[in-house]
Design an enzyme around this catalytic site. Structure first.
Site, PDB file in Angstrom:
ATOM      1  N   ASP A  62       0.881  -1.173   0.000  1.00  0.00           N
ATOM      2  CA  ASP A  62       0.000   0.000   0.000  1.00  0.00           C
ATOM      3  C   ASP A  62       0.915   1.217   0.000  1.00  0.00           C
ATOM      4  OD1 ASP A  62      -1.619   2.174   0.615  1.00  0.00           O
ATOM      5  OD2 ASP A  62      -2.806   1.097   2.101  1.00  0.00           O
ATOM      6  N   ASN A  89       3.200   3.050 -10.483  1.00  0.00           N
ATOM      7  CA  ASN A  89       1.960   3.150 -11.276  1.00  0.00           C
ATOM      8  C   ASN A  89       0.738   3.502 -10.436  1.00  0.00           C
ATOM      9  OD1 ASN A  89       0.014   2.202 -13.596  1.00  0.00           O
ATOM     10  ND2 ASN A  89      -0.551   1.015 -11.785  1.00  0.00           N
ATOM     11  N   ALA A 159      -6.161  18.868  -7.809  1.00  0.00           N
ATOM     12  CA  ALA A 159      -5.301  18.042  -6.940  1.00  0.00           C
ATOM     13  C   ALA A 159      -4.529  17.016  -7.770  1.00  0.00           C
ATOM     14  CB  ALA A 159      -6.143  17.332  -5.883  1.00  0.00           C
ATOM     15  N   TYR A 160      -5.219  16.403  -8.715  1.00  0.00           N
ATOM     16  CA  TYR A 160      -4.567  15.392  -9.568  1.00  0.00           C
ATOM     17  C   TYR A 160      -3.408  16.024 -10.333  1.00  0.00           C
ATOM     18  CZ  TYR A 160      -4.183  11.610 -13.027  1.00  0.00           C
ATOM     19  OH  TYR A 160      -3.727  10.587 -13.821  1.00  0.00           O
ATOM     20  N   VAL A 162      -1.730  18.832  -9.596  1.00  0.00           N
ATOM     21  CA  VAL A 162      -0.662  19.245  -8.682  1.00  0.00           C
ATOM     22  C   VAL A 162       0.165  18.030  -8.252  1.00  0.00           C
ATOM     23  CG1 VAL A 162      -0.223  20.143  -6.352  1.00  0.00           C
ATOM     24  CG2 VAL A 162      -1.794  21.355  -7.870  1.00  0.00           C
ATOM     25  N   LYS A 164       0.691  15.270  -9.881  1.00  0.00           N
ATOM     26  CA  LYS A 164       1.497  14.692 -10.970  1.00  0.00           C
ATOM     27  C   LYS A 164       2.590  15.660 -11.441  1.00  0.00           C
ATOM     28  CE  LYS A 164      -0.759  10.685 -11.549  1.00  0.00           C
ATOM     29  NZ  LYS A 164      -0.144   9.351 -11.448  1.00  0.00           N
ATOM     30  N   ARG A 194      -8.251   3.481 -21.617  1.00  0.00           N
ATOM     31  CA  ARG A 194      -9.479   2.885 -21.067  1.00  0.00           C
ATOM     32  C   ARG A 194      -9.180   1.979 -19.866  1.00  0.00           C
ATOM     33  NH1 ARG A 194     -14.614   2.448 -22.760  1.00  0.00           N
ATOM     34  NH2 ARG A 194     -15.797   0.650 -22.036  1.00  0.00           N
ATOM     35  N   THR A 195      -9.547   2.467 -18.671  1.00  0.00           N
ATOM     36  CA  THR A 195      -9.410   1.701 -17.419  1.00  0.00           C
ATOM     37  C   THR A 195     -10.561   2.155 -16.517  1.00  0.00           C
ATOM     38  OG1 THR A 195      -8.116   3.427 -16.321  1.00  0.00           O
ATOM     39  CG2 THR A 195      -6.858   1.758 -17.553  1.00  0.00           C
TER      40      THR A 195
HETATM   41  P1  NAP Z   1      -6.953   2.480 -12.257  1.00  0.00           P
HETATM   42  O1  NAP Z   1      -7.514   1.520 -13.233  1.00  0.00           O
HETATM   43  O2  NAP Z   1      -7.875   3.321 -11.438  1.00  0.00           O
HETATM   44  O3  NAP Z   1      -5.956   1.677 -11.290  1.00  0.00           O
HETATM   45  C1  NAP Z   1      -5.309   2.353 -10.252  1.00  0.00           C
HETATM   46  C2  NAP Z   1      -4.440   1.372  -9.498  1.00  0.00           C
HETATM   47  O4  NAP Z   1      -3.792   2.084  -8.430  1.00  0.00           O
HETATM   48  C3  NAP Z   1      -5.250   0.226  -8.868  1.00  0.00           C
HETATM   49  O5  NAP Z   1      -4.516  -0.954  -8.931  1.00  0.00           O
HETATM   50  C4  NAP Z   1      -5.368   0.709  -7.427  1.00  0.00           C
HETATM   51  O6  NAP Z   1      -5.558  -0.340  -6.485  1.00  0.00           O
HETATM   52  C5  NAP Z   1      -3.995   1.330  -7.265  1.00  0.00           C
HETATM   53  N1  NAP Z   1      -3.898   2.108  -6.032  1.00  0.00           N
HETATM   54  C6  NAP Z   1      -4.606   3.194  -5.646  1.00  0.00           C
HETATM   55  N2  NAP Z   1      -4.249   3.571  -4.409  1.00  0.00           N
HETATM   56  C7  NAP Z   1      -3.281   2.703  -4.008  1.00  0.00           C
HETATM   57  C8  NAP Z   1      -2.512   2.561  -2.833  1.00  0.00           C
HETATM   58  N3  NAP Z   1      -2.671   3.376  -1.777  1.00  0.00           N
HETATM   59  N4  NAP Z   1      -1.573   1.582  -2.777  1.00  0.00           N
HETATM   60  C9  NAP Z   1      -1.407   0.728  -3.813  1.00  0.00           C
HETATM   61  N5  NAP Z   1      -2.134   0.787  -4.942  1.00  0.00           N
HETATM   62  C10 NAP Z   1      -3.057   1.772  -5.032  1.00  0.00           C
HETATM   63  O7  NAP Z   1      -5.976   3.515 -12.959  1.00  0.00           O
HETATM   64  P2  NAP Z   1      -5.123   3.419 -14.327  1.00  0.00           P
HETATM   65  O8  NAP Z   1      -5.895   4.123 -15.378  1.00  0.00           O
HETATM   66  O9  NAP Z   1      -4.652   2.039 -14.550  1.00  0.00           O
HETATM   67  O10 NAP Z   1      -3.909   4.378 -13.936  1.00  0.00           O
HETATM   68  C11 NAP Z   1      -2.598   3.901 -13.648  1.00  0.00           C
HETATM   69  C12 NAP Z   1      -1.684   5.118 -13.563  1.00  0.00           C
HETATM   70  O11 NAP Z   1      -1.687   5.812 -14.819  1.00  0.00           O
HETATM   71  C13 NAP Z   1      -2.112   6.124 -12.504  1.00  0.00           C
HETATM   72  O12 NAP Z   1      -0.973   6.649 -11.853  1.00  0.00           O
HETATM   73  C14 NAP Z   1      -2.809   7.202 -13.324  1.00  0.00           C
HETATM   74  O13 NAP Z   1      -2.775   8.463 -12.698  1.00  0.00           O
HETATM   75  C15 NAP Z   1      -2.002   7.182 -14.614  1.00  0.00           C
HETATM   76  N6  NAP Z   1      -2.740   7.703 -15.782  1.00  0.00           N
HETATM   77  C16 NAP Z   1      -3.860   7.080 -16.240  1.00  0.00           C
HETATM   78  C17 NAP Z   1      -4.513   7.601 -17.344  1.00  0.00           C
HETATM   79  C18 NAP Z   1      -5.746   6.968 -17.933  1.00  0.00           C
HETATM   80  O14 NAP Z   1      -6.363   7.570 -18.844  1.00  0.00           O
HETATM   81  N7  NAP Z   1      -6.153   5.777 -17.508  1.00  0.00           N
HETATM   82  C19 NAP Z   1      -4.031   8.769 -17.990  1.00  0.00           C
HETATM   83  C20 NAP Z   1      -2.886   9.376 -17.472  1.00  0.00           C
HETATM   84  C21 NAP Z   1      -2.248   8.838 -16.374  1.00  0.00           C
HETATM   85  P3  NAP Z   1      -7.048  -0.765  -5.932  1.00  0.00           P
HETATM   86  O15 NAP Z   1      -7.601  -1.737  -6.937  1.00  0.00           O
HETATM   87  O16 NAP Z   1      -6.754  -1.370  -4.594  1.00  0.00           O
HETATM   88  O17 NAP Z   1      -7.866   0.496  -5.849  1.00  0.00           O
END
Ligand code: NAP
Length: 236
Positions: A62, A89, A159-160, A162, A164, A194-195
């Site tokens: 975590d 990540n 916040a997001y 700031v 990053k 897409r997530t």
């Molecule tokens: P996501 O599907 O929401 O997945 C986020 C991941 O972070 C999940 O595995 C979540 O775990 C984990 N997480 C959150 N808080 C945590 C903690 N305290 N300790 C450990 N793990 C934690 O997001 P994603 O789209 O894959 O994004 C991955 C990264 O790419 C992020 O840093 C995001 O800001 C960046 N990003 C994404 C996009 C996009 O369009 N998707 C664009 C730009 C940047 P849980 O399952 O336990 O919640």
């Protein structure tokens, strides 16, 4: 045959993190897929192994819990012999278009910074000593185009953004500190992918993970202290 590199990925149970684990395992790295929920980490790792993805194990980490971070890295180094690659990540995006910087919800701001900035910082600080021991390391910070100062013209997601943009600066200062030691530190924008975080996006996770995986496996003469999208420099 050389010993496989050991890669630690945070937030590896779903989304882009899970795909990064998949692609790193396909490249032959030993992947430690971490998640804040141990059962979900182990389940995701089992699923990737069942797909024939090579060496993937699950572990609890975590990023908001300093003791969890310390224990995870100590245990990984003990069991796997090293920590060669760290992909920061894990992230949250919990303030969207309705949130204005002039009316801050500091509970969300704090959670966002604690996860996206301090979380990555805790993990990097835990990983660097192991990397220095081996004279090799790759640290990849998942940032976003929304953190580009040059490209930002909106008030959305303060916040997001700031968190990053601060992560980008962490990338620069850490890269400067470890320059010449064999450790390369870079930030990446995966693109609008897409997530669960971006359910309306159309970009597949394979594309979102690609540049992070490239940065995680850079050769010794690769870039450091950079910010990338689609394997090319992105404006700070
Ligand atoms: P996501 O599907 O929401 O997945 C986020 C991941 O972070 C999940 O595995 C979540 O775990 C984990 N997480 C959150 N808080 C945590 C903690 N305290 N300790 C450990 N793990 C934690 O997001 P994603 O789209 O894959 O994004 C991955 C990264 O790419 C992020 O840093 C995001 O800001 C960046 N990003 C994404 C996009 C996009 O369009 N998707 C664009 C730009 C940047 P849980 O399952 O336990 O919640």
């Amino acid at each position: 045959m050389s010993t496989p590199r050991v890669a630690v990925v945070t937030g590896g149970n779903r989304g882009i993190g899970r795909e990064i684990c998949r692609q790193l395992a396909d490249l032959g790295l030993h992947v430690v897929l971490t998640a804040r929920d141990e059962a979900r980490a182990k389940e995701a790792a089992r699923e990737l192994v069942a797909e024939g993805r090579g060496f993937v194990v699950g572990a609890r980490l975590d990023v908001r819990d300093a003791e969890s971070v310390r224990a995870a890295f100590a245990s990984i180094a003990r069991s796997h012999g090293s920590v060669d690659v760290l992909v920061n990540n894990a992230g949250v995006a919990i303030d969207g278009s309705g949130h204005r910087p002039s009316a801050p919800d500091f509970s969300r701001v704090e959670k966002t910074l604690d996860t996206n900035l301090y979380g990555a910082w805790r993990c990097a600080a835990a990983a660097v000593p192991f990397m220095l021991d081996r004279g090799y390391g790759r640290i990849v910070n998942l940032s976003t185009t929304m953190a580009s100062l040059e490209l930002t013209t909106t008030s959305e997601s303060p916040a997001y953004r700031v968190s990053k943009v601060s992560l980008n600066m962490l990338t620069r200062v850490l890269a400067a500190e470890v320059e010449g030691t064999g450790i390369l530190v870079n930030a990446v924008s995966p693109g609008y992918t897409r997530t669960d975080m971006s359910p309306k996006a159309t970009r597949p996770v394979a594309a979102g993970a690609d540049t992070a995986v490239w940065l995680a496996t850079l050769p010794a003469d690769g870039p450091t202290g950079g910010f990338f999208y689609e394997r090319a420099p992105l404006a700070w």
